[in-house]
Motif scaffolding. Structure first.
Motif, PDB file in Angstrom:
ATOM      1  N   TYR A  39       0.811  -1.218   0.000  1.00 28.49           N
ATOM      2  CA  TYR A  39       0.000   0.000   0.000  1.00 28.49           C
ATOM      3  C   TYR A  39       0.848   1.274   0.000  1.00 28.49           C
ATOM      4  CZ  TYR A  39      -3.931  -3.055   0.838  1.00 28.49           C
ATOM      5  OH  TYR A  39      -4.868  -4.039   0.709  1.00 28.49           O
ATOM      6  N   GLU A  40       2.146   1.140   0.183  1.00 23.44           N
ATOM      7  CA  GLU A  40       3.024   2.312   0.172  1.00 23.44           C
ATOM      8  C   GLU A  40       3.080   2.976  -1.198  1.00 23.44           C
ATOM      9  OE1 GLU A  40       6.761   1.008   1.717  1.00 23.44           O
ATOM     10  OE2 GLU A  40       5.969   0.721   3.729  1.00 23.44           O
ATOM     11  N   VAL A  41       2.633   2.267  -2.241  1.00 23.46           N
ATOM     12  CA  VAL A  41       2.637   2.858  -3.584  1.00 23.46           C
ATOM     13  C   VAL A  41       1.475   3.833  -3.784  1.00 23.46           C
ATOM     14  CG1 VAL A  41       3.846   0.902  -4.598  1.00 23.46           C
ATOM     15  CG2 VAL A  41       1.350   0.954  -4.644  1.00 23.46           C
ATOM     16  N   LEU A  42       0.527   3.833  -2.870  1.00 24.95           N
ATOM     17  CA  LEU A  42      -0.627   4.747  -2.962  1.00 24.95           C
ATOM     18  C   LEU A  42      -0.259   6.061  -2.273  1.00 24.95           C
ATOM     19  CD1 LEU A  42      -3.535   2.260  -2.166  1.00 24.95           C
ATOM     20  CD2 LEU A  42      -2.692   2.993  -4.413  1.00 24.95           C
ATOM     21  N   THR A  43       0.458   6.901  -2.978  1.00 23.48           N
ATOM     22  CA  THR A  43       0.988   8.127  -2.379  1.00 23.48           C
ATOM     23  C   THR A  43       0.207   9.379  -2.762  1.00 23.48           C
ATOM     24  OG1 THR A  43       2.527   8.370  -4.213  1.00 23.48           O
ATOM     25  CG2 THR A  43       3.320   7.198  -2.250  1.00 23.48           C
ATOM     26  N   ASP A  44      -0.749   9.256  -3.675  1.00 21.16           N
ATOM     27  CA  ASP A  44      -1.491  10.438  -4.119  1.00 21.16           C
ATOM     28  C   ASP A  44      -2.574  10.829  -3.102  1.00 21.16           C
ATOM     29  OD1 ASP A  44      -4.270   9.229  -5.356  1.00 21.16           O
ATOM     30  OD2 ASP A  44      -2.581   7.849  -5.538  1.00 21.16           O
ATOM     31  N   TYR A  48      -5.280   8.612  -0.622  1.00 21.99           N
ATOM     32  CA  TYR A  48      -5.229   8.844   0.824  1.00 21.99           C
ATOM     33  C   TYR A  48      -6.612   9.231   1.354  1.00 21.99           C
ATOM     34  CZ  TYR A  48      -4.150  10.850   5.350  1.00 21.99           C
ATOM     35  OH  TYR A  48      -4.150  11.140   6.693  1.00 21.99           O
ATOM     36  N   THR A  49      -7.286  10.119   0.651  1.00 22.08           N
ATOM     37  CA  THR A  49      -8.627  10.549   1.069  1.00 22.08           C
ATOM     38  C   THR A  49      -9.588   9.363   1.077  1.00 22.08           C
ATOM     39  OG1 THR A  49      -8.263  12.777   0.230  1.00 22.08           O
ATOM     40  CG2 THR A  49     -10.555  12.087   0.523  1.00 22.08           C
ATOM     41  N   LEU A  50      -9.510   8.514   0.051  1.00 22.37           N
ATOM     42  CA  LEU A  50     -10.383   7.340  -0.002  1.00 22.37           C
ATOM     43  C   LEU A  50     -10.074   6.382   1.146  1.00 22.37           C
ATOM     44  CD1 LEU A  50     -12.601   5.719  -1.367  1.00 22.37           C
ATOM     45  CD2 LEU A  50     -10.866   4.805  -2.943  1.00 22.37           C
ATOM     46  N   LEU A  51      -8.796   6.145   1.409  1.00 24.17           N
ATOM     47  CA  LEU A  51      -8.415   5.272   2.527  1.00 24.17           C
ATOM     48  C   LEU A  51      -8.897   5.832   3.865  1.00 24.17           C
ATOM     49  CD1 LEU A  51      -4.818   4.305   1.429  1.00 24.17           C
ATOM     50  CD2 LEU A  51      -6.640   2.683   1.977  1.00 24.17           C
ATOM     51  N   TYR A  88     -11.837   7.035  -8.742  1.00 22.62           N
ATOM     52  CA  TYR A  88     -12.067   6.309  -9.992  1.00 22.62           C
ATOM     53  C   TYR A  88     -11.730   7.167 -11.206  1.00 22.62           C
ATOM     54  CZ  TYR A  88     -14.575   3.347 -13.356  1.00 22.62           C
ATOM     55  OH  TYR A  88     -14.908   2.540 -14.411  1.00 22.62           O
ATOM     56  N   HIS A  89     -12.035   8.458 -11.130  1.00 27.52           N
ATOM     57  CA  HIS A  89     -11.795   9.353 -12.260  1.00 27.52           C
ATOM     58  C   HIS A  89     -10.366   9.898 -12.302  1.00 27.52           C
ATOM     59  CE1 HIS A  89     -15.818   9.255 -13.815  1.00 27.52           C
ATOM     60  NE2 HIS A  89     -16.282   9.418 -12.599  1.00 27.52           N
ATOM     61  N   GLU A  90      -9.704   9.961 -11.161  1.00 32.57           N
ATOM     62  CA  GLU A  90      -8.365  10.566 -11.119  1.00 32.57           C
ATOM     63  C   GLU A  90      -7.217   9.562 -11.095  1.00 32.57           C
ATOM     64  OE1 GLU A  90      -8.046  13.480  -8.029  1.00 32.57           O
ATOM     65  OE2 GLU A  90      -9.771  14.618  -8.762  1.00 32.57           O
ATOM     66  N   CYS A  91      -7.493   8.341 -10.724  1.00 34.01           N
ATOM     67  CA  CYS A  91      -6.423   7.348 -10.569  1.00 34.01           C
ATOM     68  C   CYS A  91      -6.665   6.154 -11.489  1.00 34.01           C
ATOM     69  CB  CYS A  91      -6.366   6.857  -9.123  1.00 34.01           C
ATOM     70  SG  CYS A  91      -6.064   8.151  -7.923  1.00 34.01           S
ATOM     71  N   PRO A  92      -5.874   6.024 -12.544  1.00 29.87           N
ATOM     72  CA  PRO A  92      -6.051   4.863 -13.422  1.00 29.87           C
ATOM     73  C   PRO A  92      -5.797   3.582 -12.630  1.00 29.87           C
ATOM     74  CG  PRO A  92      -4.088   6.115 -14.041  1.00 29.87           C
ATOM     75  CD  PRO A  92      -4.764   6.868 -12.949  1.00 29.87           C
ATOM     76  N   GLY A  99       2.363  -3.080  -9.267  1.00 33.70           N
ATOM     77  CA  GLY A  99       2.222  -2.908  -7.822  1.00 33.70           C
ATOM     78  C   GLY A  99       1.142  -1.910  -7.463  1.00 33.70           C
ATOM     79  N   GLU A 100       1.133  -0.811  -8.175  1.00 30.45           N
ATOM     80  CA  GLU A 100       0.112   0.220  -7.945  1.00 30.45           C
ATOM     81  C   GLU A 100      -1.265  -0.299  -8.337  1.00 30.45           C
ATOM     82  OE1 GLU A 100      -0.029   5.022  -8.495  1.00 30.45           O
ATOM     83  OE2 GLU A 100       0.912   3.845 -10.074  1.00 30.45           O
ATOM     84  N   ARG A 101      -1.352  -1.009  -9.446  1.00 29.47           N
ATOM     85  CA  ARG A 101      -2.625  -1.584  -9.896  1.00 29.47           C
ATOM     86  C   ARG A 101      -3.178  -2.536  -8.844  1.00 29.47           C
ATOM     87  NH1 ARG A 101      -1.183  -4.344 -14.350  1.00 29.47           N
ATOM     88  NH2 ARG A 101      -0.957  -6.251 -13.156  1.00 29.47           N
TER      89      ARG A 101
END
Length: 130
Positions: A39-44, A48-51, A88-92, A99-101
């Motif tokens: 989960y460290e790859v989720l840096t945007d 973060y807001t969704l988490l 969904y709209h901002e993060c492919p 890893g990010e996927r």
């Protein structure tokens, strides 16, 4: 099966939750998310807001039970749906690096489970797909 209707005074709110639930199913589909997720790859900020929104579910359920106000869960579901729609709209998801996927797919799966559970607590069913 009826759509997930959440009475928050805004007609589009229930549709937002229902549409988010269907988008979730479409995003995850048959994708293999693997077993070890970094989960460290989720840096945007959007992830973060969704988490952060996702982590508030237990508190929302507890507050709704303590106050005998199911609308707390309804408002939470709408806020989670809004956070997911932005994500969904901002993060492919499917076109991101592996890893990010995988981390994003796992996050989508968690949101799907929480929305399904929240709607179930409210006595509602959401369609699985459009």
């Amino acid at each position: 099966m009826r759509k997930c209707k959440v009475n928050t005074g805004h007609k589009e709110s229930g549709e937002k939750v229902s549409n988010s639930k269907m988008q979730l199913g479409n995003a995850v589909g048959e994708s293999d998310i693997g077993e070890i997720i970094n989960y460290e790859v989720l840096t945007d900020d959007t992830s973060y807001t969704l988490l952060k929104t996702l982590s508030g579910y237990e508190d929302a359920v507890q507050a709704a039970a303590e106050r005998y106000e199911p609308s707390v869960v309804a408002r939470y579901a709408v806020s989670l749906a809004a956070a997911f729609n932005k994500f969904y709209h901002e993060c492919p998801i499917l076109h991101a690096a592996e890893g990010e996927r995988n981390a994003r797919l796992q996050l989508v799966d968690c949101v799907q489970q929480v929305l399904k559970d929240a709607c179930g607590l409210l006595g509602l069913q959401c369609p699985e797909e459009m």
